[in-house]
Design an enzyme around this catalytic site. Structure first.
Site, PDB file in Angstrom:
ATOM      1  N   ARG A 103      -9.461  33.707  76.079  1.00 29.60           N
ATOM      2  CA  ARG A 103      -9.644  33.090  74.979  1.00 29.60           C
ATOM      3  C   ARG A 103      -8.276  33.174  74.126  1.00 29.60           C
ATOM      4  NH1 ARG A 103     -12.632  35.823  69.869  1.00 29.60           N
ATOM      5  NH2 ARG A 103     -12.534  34.073  68.361  1.00 29.60           N
ATOM      6  N   HIS A 114      -8.285  31.075  63.764  1.00 25.32           N
ATOM      7  CA  HIS A 114      -8.294  32.661  63.840  1.00 25.32           C
ATOM      8  C   HIS A 114      -7.422  33.203  62.737  1.00 25.32           C
ATOM      9  CE1 HIS A 114      -9.300  36.114  66.753  1.00 25.32           C
ATOM     10  NE2 HIS A 114      -9.046  36.850  65.546  1.00 25.32           N
ATOM     11  N   GLU A 149     -15.107  34.758  63.063  1.00 24.01           N
ATOM     12  CA  GLU A 149     -15.619  35.529  62.107  1.00 24.01           C
ATOM     13  C   GLU A 149     -15.539  35.257  60.585  1.00 24.01           C
ATOM     14  OE1 GLU A 149     -13.601  39.449  62.924  1.00 24.01           O
ATOM     15  OE2 GLU A 149     -14.346  39.609  65.385  1.00 24.01           O
ATOM     16  N   ASN A 157     -18.699  38.739  68.459  1.00 24.01           N
ATOM     17  CA  ASN A 157     -17.965  39.971  68.567  1.00 24.01           C
ATOM     18  C   ASN A 157     -18.418  41.230  68.066  1.00 24.01           C
ATOM     19  OD1 ASN A 157     -16.271  37.633  69.164  1.00 24.01           O
ATOM     20  ND2 ASN A 157     -15.126  37.737  67.252  1.00 24.01           N
ATOM     21  N   TYR A 178     -18.311  45.433  67.885  1.00 25.24           N
ATOM     22  CA  TYR A 178     -17.577  46.682  68.043  1.00 25.24           C
ATOM     23  C   TYR A 178     -18.109  47.923  67.578  1.00 25.24           C
ATOM     24  CZ  TYR A 178     -13.304  43.836  68.432  1.00 25.24           C
ATOM     25  OH  TYR A 178     -12.570  42.626  68.818  1.00 25.24           O
ATOM     26  N   GLU A 231     -15.532  39.191  71.828  1.00 21.57           N
ATOM     27  CA  GLU A 231     -14.699  40.393  71.427  1.00 21.57           C
ATOM     28  C   GLU A 231     -15.764  41.304  71.672  1.00 21.57           C
ATOM     29  OE1 GLU A 231     -12.320  40.415  67.777  1.00 21.57           O
ATOM     30  OE2 GLU A 231     -11.891  38.187  68.189  1.00 21.57           O
TER      31      GLU A 231
HETATM   32  C1  GAL Z   1     -11.791  41.349  65.043  1.00 24.86           C
HETATM   33  C2  GAL Z   1     -10.781  40.233  65.006  1.00 24.86           C
HETATM   34  C3  GAL Z   1      -9.508  40.440  65.946  1.00 24.86           C
HETATM   35  C4  GAL Z   1      -9.292  41.793  65.948  1.00 24.86           C
HETATM   36  C5  GAL Z   1     -10.579  42.676  66.060  1.00 24.86           C
HETATM   37  C6  GAL Z   1     -10.181  44.269  66.214  1.00 24.86           C
HETATM   38  O1  GAL Z   1     -12.455  41.364  63.814  1.00 24.86           O
HETATM   39  O2  GAL Z   1     -11.379  39.065  65.520  1.00 24.86           O
HETATM   40  O3  GAL Z   1      -8.566  39.780  65.602  1.00 24.86           O
HETATM   41  O4  GAL Z   1      -8.426  42.124  65.067  1.00 24.86           O
HETATM   42  O5  GAL Z   1     -11.323  42.499  65.205  1.00 24.86           O
HETATM   43  O6  GAL Z   1      -9.929  44.782  64.777  1.00 24.86           O
END
Ligand code: GAL
Length: 484
Positions: free
Chosen positions: A84, A129, A174, A315, A317, A389
């Protein structure tokens, strides 16, 4: 049944898509090569270097503009089936509009796409992006609804020039992060602090732009190209601070509605979530406004938004815990700032049960991913999802990145449980990030990459970290075939 913290040994369904993600401004460099126009990130970093933690920028970045073949080789070595990446809008349309097409920019993406396909790797292309052409920002950026038309032209160009070979397009990355970091925290380009109305307006324009682009693909390209158009959203997991409290459980659901639902409900049901409409209308009234700060979709936009994704990109995290704000404590609650936060009106903390990662906002909470996938399944009738992500920050670029390996292991294992035990329709997993890249306002001070890049060398030498080898094995074995 595997419990939350247990490892689950099994493989993913056949055909599960494995790969890595990346984005243009963070990686390409070549900021004015071969006719590329200026983006808002070029302007933002050049105008005042102190906006970025280490005063850096993406002018050269990882120089993937010239070293893309090396990136493809790294992907191949990882057994990746998908890559991607995003298209830099001003690289192909330097002025933002179709008035001027930069053929050299188009050629770059053609070379990258062809190299991927020659190596058996499926390209997945994000159209936006965050690196908006600067001339469009001068027209007020996403606050100006004329951008719907400009985005449509840009999308049509990408579909027509790349869609013969690209079968996965993602229109936006996002919108929550983009609009909040630009208009609320004011830390991302072009950093305009207008938290009350602008995040909502910007997202509104993006959603309408997506819907029009989706129509264009469906009416003009889909029959012939047979590809898919999706949308990538971000979310934390939202859990109750006190799992036995019904109000905290309700609060967690409200937070999901405000974060994920803000974007996904329109894409699936054609409108914002009812609780968001109510809360913002109420808050707007308290501010003495005659109308809500949350815009309203006209019937035509609502109709074309409804059902406008072939897959949902997620995405993920980190995780947060939420509870209600005690009466009289409103002024002391750090997550009660004017705008989206106050409209949501909850007390939120980063989940202390997870290990702190290399950035303040990230805790390693794998079970949160399974919960988020299940929330999506339940709320939206199990749409096809690709995790577009997922990855862990480190404050250095050590090669023995065992904490990152633990993060990947945990999150992929929870995804496996979501697929096999909960029947969530997850079709792929893309790790973030292929390389240590420019991490927006953090510059190069943190890295999510599974490859170290020596930025001081002319060659921008890439070296696999231990995590790249670890993922290569998971990708090859399609999961966790046996205890190891
Ligand atoms: C996401 C973003 C990425 C990268 C990642 C880590 O929000 O799409 O570009 O920066 O976080 O912080």
């Amino acid at each position: 049944m595997a419990n939350n913290d247990d490892s689950f040994y099994h493989v993913f369904p056949k055909g599960f898509i494995w790969g890595m993600a990346n984005s243009a401004y963070q990686t390409e460099g070549g900021w004015k090569a071969d006719g590329k126009g200026e983006s808002i990130w070029d302007r933002f970093c050049h105008e005042d270097a102190s906006r970025i933690k280490d005063s850096s920028n993406g002018d050269v970045a990882m120089d993937s503009y010239t070293k893309y073949k090396e990136d493809v080789k790294l992907l191949k070595d990882m057994n990746a089936k998908m890559y991607r990446f995003s298209i830099s809008w001003p690289r192909v349309l330097p002025k933002g509009t179709s008035e001027l097409v930069n053929e050299a920019g188009i050629d770059y993406y053609n070379r990258l796409i062809d190299e991927l396909l020659a190596n058996g790797i499926e390209p997945c292309v994000t159209l936006f992006h965050w690196d908006l052409p600067q001339p469009l920002q001068e027209m007020n950026g996403w606050l100006n609804e004329e951008l719907v038309q400009f985005f449509a032209e840009y999308a049509r160009l990408c579909f027509s020039r790349f869609g013969d070979r690209v079968k996965y397009f993602i229109t936006f990355n996002e919108p929550w992060v983009f609009s909040m970091k630009v208009y609320d925290f004011a830390t991302f380009a072009p950093a305009i602090k207008e938290p009350l109305e602008s995040p909502y307006k910007a997202v509104h324009t993006m959603l309408k732009s997506h819907a029009v682009a989706y129509q264009i693909y469906k009416n003009e390209f889909k029959d012939k190209q047979k590809g898919k158009v999706g949308f990538s959203v971000d979310s934390s997991n939202y859990g109750p601070k006190d799992p036995s409290s019904p109000t905290d459980l309700e609060a967690a659901d409200k937070a999901f509605q405000f974060r994920l639902g803000w974007i996904v409900n329109p894409l699936i049901n054609g409108d914002y979530p009812p609780i968001m409409k109510e809360s913002i209308a109420q808050q707007s009234k308290l501010e003495g406004r005659s109308t809500s700060r949350l815009p309203v979709f006209d019937p035509e936009s609502s109709t074309i938004l409804k059902g406008s994704i072939d897959f949902l990109g997620l995405n993920y995290y980190t995780a947060e815990l939420v509870t209600t704000i005690k009466a009289g404590e409103e002024a002391n609650c750090p997550t009660n700032t004017p705008g989206w936060n106050r409209d949501l009106g909850l007390d939120r903390i980063r989940d202390p049960n997870g290990k702190l990662c290399g950035v303040w906002w990230q805790r390693d909470v794998p079970t949160g991913l399974r919960n988020t996938l299940n929330w999506i399944k339940k709320q939206y009738g199990n749409p096809p999802v690709i995790i577009t992500e997922n990855g862990r920050a480190e404050s250095d670029d050590r090669l023995e990145d065992d904490d990152r390996i633990a993060y990947f292991r945990g999150h992929i294992n929870e995804t496996l449980k979501a697929v096999l035990l909960d029947s969530c329709d997850v079709q792929g997993y893309l790790g973030w990030c292929l390389l240590d890249v420019f991490e927006w306002s953090d510059g190069y001070t943190v890295g999510f990459g599974v490859h170290r890049v020596d930025r001081t060398s002319q060659e921008k030498t890439r070296t696999p970290k231990k995590s790249a080898k670890y993922l290569a094995q998971i990708f090859k074995e399609n999961g966790f075939p046996d205890k190891q």
